[in-house]
Design a protein around this motif. Structure first.
Motif, PDB file in Angstrom:
ATOM      1  N   LEU A 127       0.948  11.468   6.413  1.00 37.81           N
ATOM      2  CA  LEU A 127       0.983  10.415   5.405  1.00 37.81           C
ATOM      3  C   LEU A 127       0.345  10.847   4.098  1.00 37.81           C
ATOM      4  O   LEU A 127       0.888  10.593   3.016  1.00 37.81           O
ATOM      5  CB  LEU A 127       0.278   9.168   5.942  1.00 37.81           C
ATOM      6  CG  LEU A 127       0.276   7.934   5.030  1.00 37.81           C
ATOM      7  CD1 LEU A 127       1.705   7.509   4.730  1.00 37.81           C
ATOM      8  CD2 LEU A 127      -0.502   6.796   5.672  1.00 37.81           C
ATOM      9  N   TYR A 128      -0.801  11.543   4.172  1.00 39.61           N
ATOM     10  CA  TYR A 128      -1.565  11.851   2.966  1.00 39.61           C
ATOM     11  C   TYR A 128      -1.577  13.335   2.604  1.00 39.61           C
ATOM     12  O   TYR A 128      -2.067  13.692   1.537  1.00 39.61           O
ATOM     13  CB  TYR A 128      -3.006  11.357   3.103  1.00 39.61           C
ATOM     14  CG  TYR A 128      -3.097   9.856   3.242  1.00 39.61           C
ATOM     15  CD1 TYR A 128      -2.840   9.021   2.161  1.00 39.61           C
ATOM     16  CD2 TYR A 128      -3.427   9.269   4.450  1.00 39.61           C
ATOM     17  CE1 TYR A 128      -2.921   7.639   2.280  1.00 39.61           C
ATOM     18  CE2 TYR A 128      -3.502   7.881   4.591  1.00 39.61           C
ATOM     19  CZ  TYR A 128      -3.241   7.086   3.499  1.00 39.61           C
ATOM     20  OH  TYR A 128      -3.320   5.719   3.627  1.00 39.61           O
TER      21      TYR A 128
ATOM     22  N   VAL B 159      -8.156  14.564   7.557  1.00 43.91           N
ATOM     23  CA  VAL B 159      -9.145  13.511   7.359  1.00 43.91           C
ATOM     24  C   VAL B 159     -10.531  14.008   7.771  1.00 43.91           C
ATOM     25  O   VAL B 159     -10.672  14.830   8.676  1.00 43.91           O
ATOM     26  CB  VAL B 159      -8.763  12.261   8.188  1.00 43.91           C
ATOM     27  CG1 VAL B 159      -8.785  12.577   9.672  1.00 43.91           C
ATOM     28  CG2 VAL B 159      -9.709  11.106   7.895  1.00 43.91           C
TER      29      VAL B 159
ATOM     30  N   PHE C 139      -2.351  11.041   9.978  1.00 45.48           N
ATOM     31  CA  PHE C 139      -3.028  11.064   8.683  1.00 45.48           C
ATOM     32  C   PHE C 139      -2.501  12.208   7.819  1.00 45.48           C
ATOM     33  O   PHE C 139      -2.252  12.037   6.618  1.00 45.48           O
ATOM     34  CB  PHE C 139      -4.540  11.209   8.883  1.00 45.48           C
ATOM     35  CG  PHE C 139      -5.344  10.916   7.648  1.00 45.48           C
ATOM     36  CD1 PHE C 139      -5.926   9.672   7.471  1.00 45.48           C
ATOM     37  CD2 PHE C 139      -5.519  11.873   6.662  1.00 45.48           C
ATOM     38  CE1 PHE C 139      -6.667   9.394   6.323  1.00 45.48           C
ATOM     39  CE2 PHE C 139      -6.253  11.603   5.521  1.00 45.48           C
ATOM     40  CZ  PHE C 139      -6.824  10.359   5.350  1.00 45.48           C
ATOM     41  N   GLU C 140      -2.308  13.386   8.406  1.00 47.49           N
ATOM     42  CA  GLU C 140      -1.809  14.533   7.646  1.00 47.49           C
ATOM     43  C   GLU C 140      -0.398  14.284   7.139  1.00 47.49           C
ATOM     44  O   GLU C 140      -0.054  14.647   6.009  1.00 47.49           O
ATOM     45  CB  GLU C 140      -1.843  15.785   8.514  1.00 47.49           C
ATOM     46  CG  GLU C 140      -3.227  16.343   8.760  1.00 47.49           C
ATOM     47  CD  GLU C 140      -3.197  17.559   9.660  1.00 47.49           C
ATOM     48  OE1 GLU C 140      -3.560  18.653   9.195  1.00 47.49           O
ATOM     49  OE2 GLU C 140      -2.814  17.418  10.835  1.00 47.49           O
TER      50      GLU C 140
ATOM     51  N   ARG D 239       0.816  -1.222   0.000  1.00 51.81           N
ATOM     52  CA  ARG D 239       0.000   0.000   0.000  1.00 51.81           C
ATOM     53  C   ARG D 239       0.845   1.265   0.000  1.00 51.81           C
ATOM     54  O   ARG D 239       0.473   2.262  -0.614  1.00 51.81           O
ATOM     55  CB  ARG D 239      -0.926   0.019   1.228  1.00 51.81           C
ATOM     56  CG  ARG D 239      -1.937  -1.099   1.270  1.00 51.81           C
ATOM     57  CD  ARG D 239      -3.000  -0.841   2.323  1.00 51.81           C
ATOM     58  NE  ARG D 239      -2.435  -0.642   3.644  1.00 51.81           N
ATOM     59  CZ  ARG D 239      -2.221  -1.618   4.531  1.00 51.81           C
ATOM     60  NH1 ARG D 239      -2.498  -2.876   4.192  1.00 51.81           N
ATOM     61  NH2 ARG D 239      -1.727  -1.367   5.717  1.00 51.81           N
ATOM     62  N   LEU D 240       1.967   1.239   0.705  1.00 47.03           N
ATOM     63  CA  LEU D 240       2.726   2.471   0.934  1.00 47.03           C
ATOM     64  C   LEU D 240       4.071   2.515   0.218  1.00 47.03           C
ATOM     65  O   LEU D 240       4.718   3.554   0.203  1.00 47.03           O
ATOM     66  CB  LEU D 240       2.957   2.663   2.448  1.00 47.03           C
ATOM     67  CG  LEU D 240       1.705   2.658   3.320  1.00 47.03           C
ATOM     68  CD1 LEU D 240       2.075   2.808   4.781  1.00 47.03           C
ATOM     69  CD2 LEU D 240       0.751   3.762   2.900  1.00 47.03           C
TER      70      LEU D 240
ATOM     71  N   LEU E 293       0.170  18.755  -3.941  1.00 44.57           N
ATOM     72  CA  LEU E 293       0.246  17.755  -2.878  1.00 44.57           C
ATOM     73  C   LEU E 293       1.688  17.509  -2.466  1.00 44.57           C
ATOM     74  O   LEU E 293       2.004  17.426  -1.275  1.00 44.57           O
ATOM     75  CB  LEU E 293      -0.403  16.451  -3.342  1.00 44.57           C
ATOM     76  CG  LEU E 293      -0.373  15.288  -2.341  1.00 44.57           C
ATOM     77  CD1 LEU E 293      -1.113  15.654  -1.063  1.00 44.57           C
ATOM     78  CD2 LEU E 293      -0.972  14.037  -2.956  1.00 44.57           C
TER      79      LEU E 293
ATOM     80  N   LEU F 191       3.172  18.233   1.228  1.00 44.77           N
ATOM     81  CA  LEU F 191       3.798  17.178   2.025  1.00 44.77           C
ATOM     82  C   LEU F 191       5.204  17.576   2.466  1.00 44.77           C
ATOM     83  O   LEU F 191       5.609  17.316   3.604  1.00 44.77           O
ATOM     84  CB  LEU F 191       3.854  15.877   1.216  1.00 44.77           C
ATOM     85  CG  LEU F 191       2.536  15.109   1.073  1.00 44.77           C
ATOM     86  CD1 LEU F 191       2.690  13.958   0.093  1.00 44.77           C
ATOM     87  CD2 LEU F 191       2.070  14.584   2.431  1.00 44.77           C
TER      88      LEU F 191
ATOM     89  N   ARG G 187      -3.346  15.794   3.861  1.00 49.26           N
ATOM     90  CA  ARG G 187      -4.628  16.484   3.991  1.00 49.26           C
ATOM     91  C   ARG G 187      -5.286  16.079   5.299  1.00 49.26           C
ATOM     92  O   ARG G 187      -4.916  15.079   5.908  1.00 49.26           O
ATOM     93  CB  ARG G 187      -5.569  16.140   2.820  1.00 49.26           C
ATOM     94  CG  ARG G 187      -5.936  14.670   2.732  1.00 49.26           C
ATOM     95  CD  ARG G 187      -6.814  14.403   1.529  1.00 49.26           C
ATOM     96  NE  ARG G 187      -7.143  12.989   1.382  1.00 49.26           N
ATOM     97  CZ  ARG G 187      -8.146  12.377   1.992  1.00 49.26           C
ATOM     98  NH1 ARG G 187      -8.937  13.074   2.812  1.00 49.26           N
ATOM     99  NH2 ARG G 187      -8.387  11.092   1.806  1.00 49.26           N
TER     100      ARG G 187
END
Length: 209
Positions: free
Chosen positions: A113-114, A118, A110-111, A19-20, A148, A152, A116
């Motif tokens: 990793l992605y 959640v 979450f921020e 996944r990552l 993005l 990041l 944004r």
């Protein structure tokens, strides 16, 4: 996970990597499942450098240990309130942890990793109360990827700065009662080591030079 055998851990890690992406380095403790031949072979095949922590030195992977402590406290509370079906709430508990900003980094996992924020229960509740919802701008895929990536990078930079501040603050707390001691070669000292019967119990042992 039902078991923590080397094969099960390796399969779970492969699921995460799928996944990552595959990391260059992986830091683990010295549990038998991490230093086994199976894990060595998996790391070799995936060109992953294996790093291990120092025994009985939890500060080496402090973020993980802090997460474990927080999750244990959350599970303990859930087991007290829902003793028969507490396991059904593990995923919601993990979601709550991942959406909450960490004191060390200033951002939620979450921020980081992605890139944004959640949309969780609190965001939904705010939308219901205020009747407002965030409308995302219409962008091209290329522009979205660039934005993005920049977001990041900025988030990671801010997180590093916050980690430096946190390390300095924790160091001050840790050294608050520390005293400078000058030892000479040949002097006998006491060492705080785990007992022979239980590694969780510590005792002072002498006759060390």
């Amino acid at each position: 996970m039902k078991t923590i055998e080397a094969e099960s851990v390796a399969e779970e890690l492969l699921g995460i990597y799928s996944r990552l992406g595959f990391p260059k380095e992986v830091l683990t403790d010295q549990g038998s499942q991490f230093v086994s031949g199976v894990m060595k072979e998996v790391s070799r095949l995936l060109s992953i450098r294996r790093l291990t922590t120092t025994p009985y030195h939890a500060m080496c992977n402090g973020l993980v240990e802090k997460f474990n402590g927080t999750l244990k406290a959350m599970l303990k509370k859930m087991c007290d309130e829902r003793p028969k079906d507490w396991d059904r709430y593990i995923d919601p508990l993990l979601f709550a942890y991942r959406e909450t900003p960490q004191e060390s980094t200033g951002f939620s996992p979450f921020e980081l990793l992605y890139g944004r924020t959640v949309r969780g229960p609190m965001r939904i509740l705010k939308e219901l109360w205020t009747g407002e919802s965030e409308v995302s701008e219409t962008k091209t895929v290329y522009q979205y990827v660039l934005d993005l990536q920049e977001r990041l990078e900025q988030t990671c930079q801010l997180a590093r700065e916050e980690l430096k501040k946190s390390r300095q603050r924790y160091k001050t707390y840790y050294n608050k009662k520390a005293r400078v001691r000058n030892m000479k070669v040949g002097e006998e000292v006491l060492l705080l080591l785990p007992t022979d019967k239980n590694k969780l119990l510590m005792q002072w042992k002498d006759h060390f030079q």
